[in-house]
Design a protein around this motif. Structure first.
Motif, PDB file in Angstrom:
ATOM      1  N   SER A   1      30.702  37.508  36.574  1.00 24.90           N
ATOM      2  CA  SER A   1      31.397  37.768  37.842  1.00 24.90           C
ATOM      3  C   SER A   1      30.545  37.364  39.038  1.00 24.90           C
ATOM      4  CB  SER A   1      31.811  39.236  37.947  1.00 24.90           C
ATOM      5  OG  SER A   1      30.687  40.085  38.028  1.00 24.90           O
ATOM      6  N   ARG A   2      29.258  37.676  39.015  1.00 27.15           N
ATOM      7  CA  ARG A   2      28.400  37.331  40.150  1.00 27.15           C
ATOM      8  C   ARG A   2      28.213  35.821  40.255  1.00 27.15           C
ATOM      9  NH1 ARG A   2      30.046  41.904  40.353  1.00 27.15           N
ATOM     10  NH2 ARG A   2      28.853  43.639  41.156  1.00 27.15           N
ATOM     11  N   GLY A   3      28.090  35.154  39.124  1.00 26.08           N
ATOM     12  CA  GLY A   3      27.945  33.698  39.130  1.00 26.08           C
ATOM     13  C   GLY A   3      29.163  32.996  39.696  1.00 26.08           C
ATOM     14  N   TYR A   4      30.354  33.482  39.347  1.00 24.41           N
ATOM     15  CA  TYR A   4      31.568  32.839  39.843  1.00 24.41           C
ATOM     16  C   TYR A   4      31.881  33.218  41.286  1.00 24.41           C
ATOM     17  CZ  TYR A   4      32.495  30.145  35.760  1.00 24.41           C
ATOM     18  OH  TYR A   4      32.389  29.199  34.765  1.00 24.41           O
ATOM     19  N   VAL A   5      31.462  34.393  41.725  1.00 22.11           N
ATOM     20  CA  VAL A   5      31.584  34.709  43.156  1.00 22.11           C
ATOM     21  C   VAL A   5      30.728  33.724  43.939  1.00 22.11           C
ATOM     22  CG1 VAL A   5      30.916  36.386  44.932  1.00 22.11           C
ATOM     23  CG2 VAL A   5      32.210  37.129  42.947  1.00 22.11           C
ATOM     24  N   ARG A   6      29.497  33.529  43.496  1.00 18.48           N
ATOM     25  CA  ARG A   6      28.595  32.572  44.158  1.00 18.48           C
ATOM     26  C   ARG A   6      29.181  31.154  44.128  1.00 18.48           C
ATOM     27  NH1 ARG A   6      23.857  33.931  45.623  1.00 18.48           N
ATOM     28  NH2 ARG A   6      22.992  35.957  45.122  1.00 18.48           N
ATOM     29  N   ASP A   7      29.690  30.747  42.967  1.00 22.95           N
ATOM     30  CA  ASP A   7      30.238  29.398  42.811  1.00 22.95           C
ATOM     31  C   ASP A   7      31.436  29.176  43.734  1.00 22.95           C
ATOM     32  OD1 ASP A   7      30.196  26.863  41.211  1.00 22.95           O
ATOM     33  OD2 ASP A   7      32.219  27.551  40.682  1.00 22.95           O
ATOM     34  N   ALA A   8      32.356  30.135  43.766  1.00 22.24           N
ATOM     35  CA  ALA A   8      33.547  29.998  44.605  1.00 22.24           C
ATOM     36  C   ALA A   8      33.178  29.953  46.085  1.00 22.24           C
ATOM     37  CB  ALA A   8      34.510  31.156  44.329  1.00 22.24           C
ATOM     38  N   LEU A   9      32.288  30.846  46.500  1.00 19.67           N
ATOM     39  CA  LEU A   9      31.899  30.863  47.906  1.00 19.67           C
ATOM     40  C   LEU A   9      31.109  29.622  48.294  1.00 19.67           C
ATOM     41  CD1 LEU A   9      31.015  34.619  48.358  1.00 19.67           C
ATOM     42  CD2 LEU A   9      33.037  33.403  49.192  1.00 19.67           C
ATOM     43  N   SER A  10      30.367  29.063  47.360  1.00 19.60           N
ATOM     44  CA  SER A  10      29.619  27.845  47.669  1.00 19.60           C
ATOM     45  C   SER A  10      30.577  26.690  47.957  1.00 19.60           C
ATOM     46  CB  SER A  10      28.655  27.474  46.540  1.00 19.60           C
ATOM     47  OG  SER A  10      29.336  26.947  45.426  1.00 19.60           O
ATOM     48  N   CYS A  11      31.715  26.657  47.261  1.00 19.48           N
ATOM     49  CA  CYS A  11      32.736  25.641  47.543  1.00 19.48           C
ATOM     50  C   CYS A  11      33.365  25.877  48.908  1.00 19.48           C
ATOM     51  CB  CYS A  11      33.819  25.669  46.473  1.00 19.48           C
ATOM     52  SG  CYS A  11      33.275  25.144  44.852  1.00 19.48           S
ATOM     53  N   LEU A  12      33.643  27.119  49.224  1.00 16.64           N
ATOM     54  CA  LEU A  12      34.281  27.467  50.488  1.00 16.64           C
ATOM     55  C   LEU A  12      33.395  27.143  51.679  1.00 16.64           C
ATOM     56  CD1 LEU A  12      36.767  28.879  51.789  1.00 16.64           C
ATOM     57  CD2 LEU A  12      35.468  31.002  51.628  1.00 16.64           C
TER      58      LEU A  12
END
Length: 92
Positions: free
Chosen positions: A53-64
């Motif tokens: 969950s933390r990795g994908y929060v980081r990944d999604a926000l990095s795209c945004l």
């Protein structure tokens, strides 16, 4: 230090609202060293869920925000919603 540099930026996301859905079978993404330290203290299943969950929060926000996932200024304690630095928005 990348974290200090990024906290001085005025970030303008490309949208006002974003929703991401990620399969639990998706491979793990990078997390911070402090998150790795927390994950090591958790039982295996909970550690995997936390890291995922933390990795994908980081990944999604990095795209945004068009920044490195590990540069996202997030605090993420187990069992609590992740919090972003003021000015970065909110996660629920």
């Amino acid at each position: 230090d990348i974290y200090r540099d990024i906290t001085k930026q005025k970030l303008i996301p490309s949208c006002d609202l974003a929703i991401w859905l990620v399969s639990k079978q998706a491979p793990l993404k990078p997390i911070s060293n402090s998150e790795k330290h927390i994950a090591k203290k958790l039982p295996f299943d909970r550690s995997y869920e936390y890291s995922h969950s933390r990795g994908y929060v980081r990944d999604a926000l990095s795209c945004l925000f068009s920044v490195s996932p590990l540069a996202i200024p997030i605090t993420a304690s187990p069992g609590q919603d992740p919090n972003l630095l003021n000015g970065w928005g909110y996660i629920s």
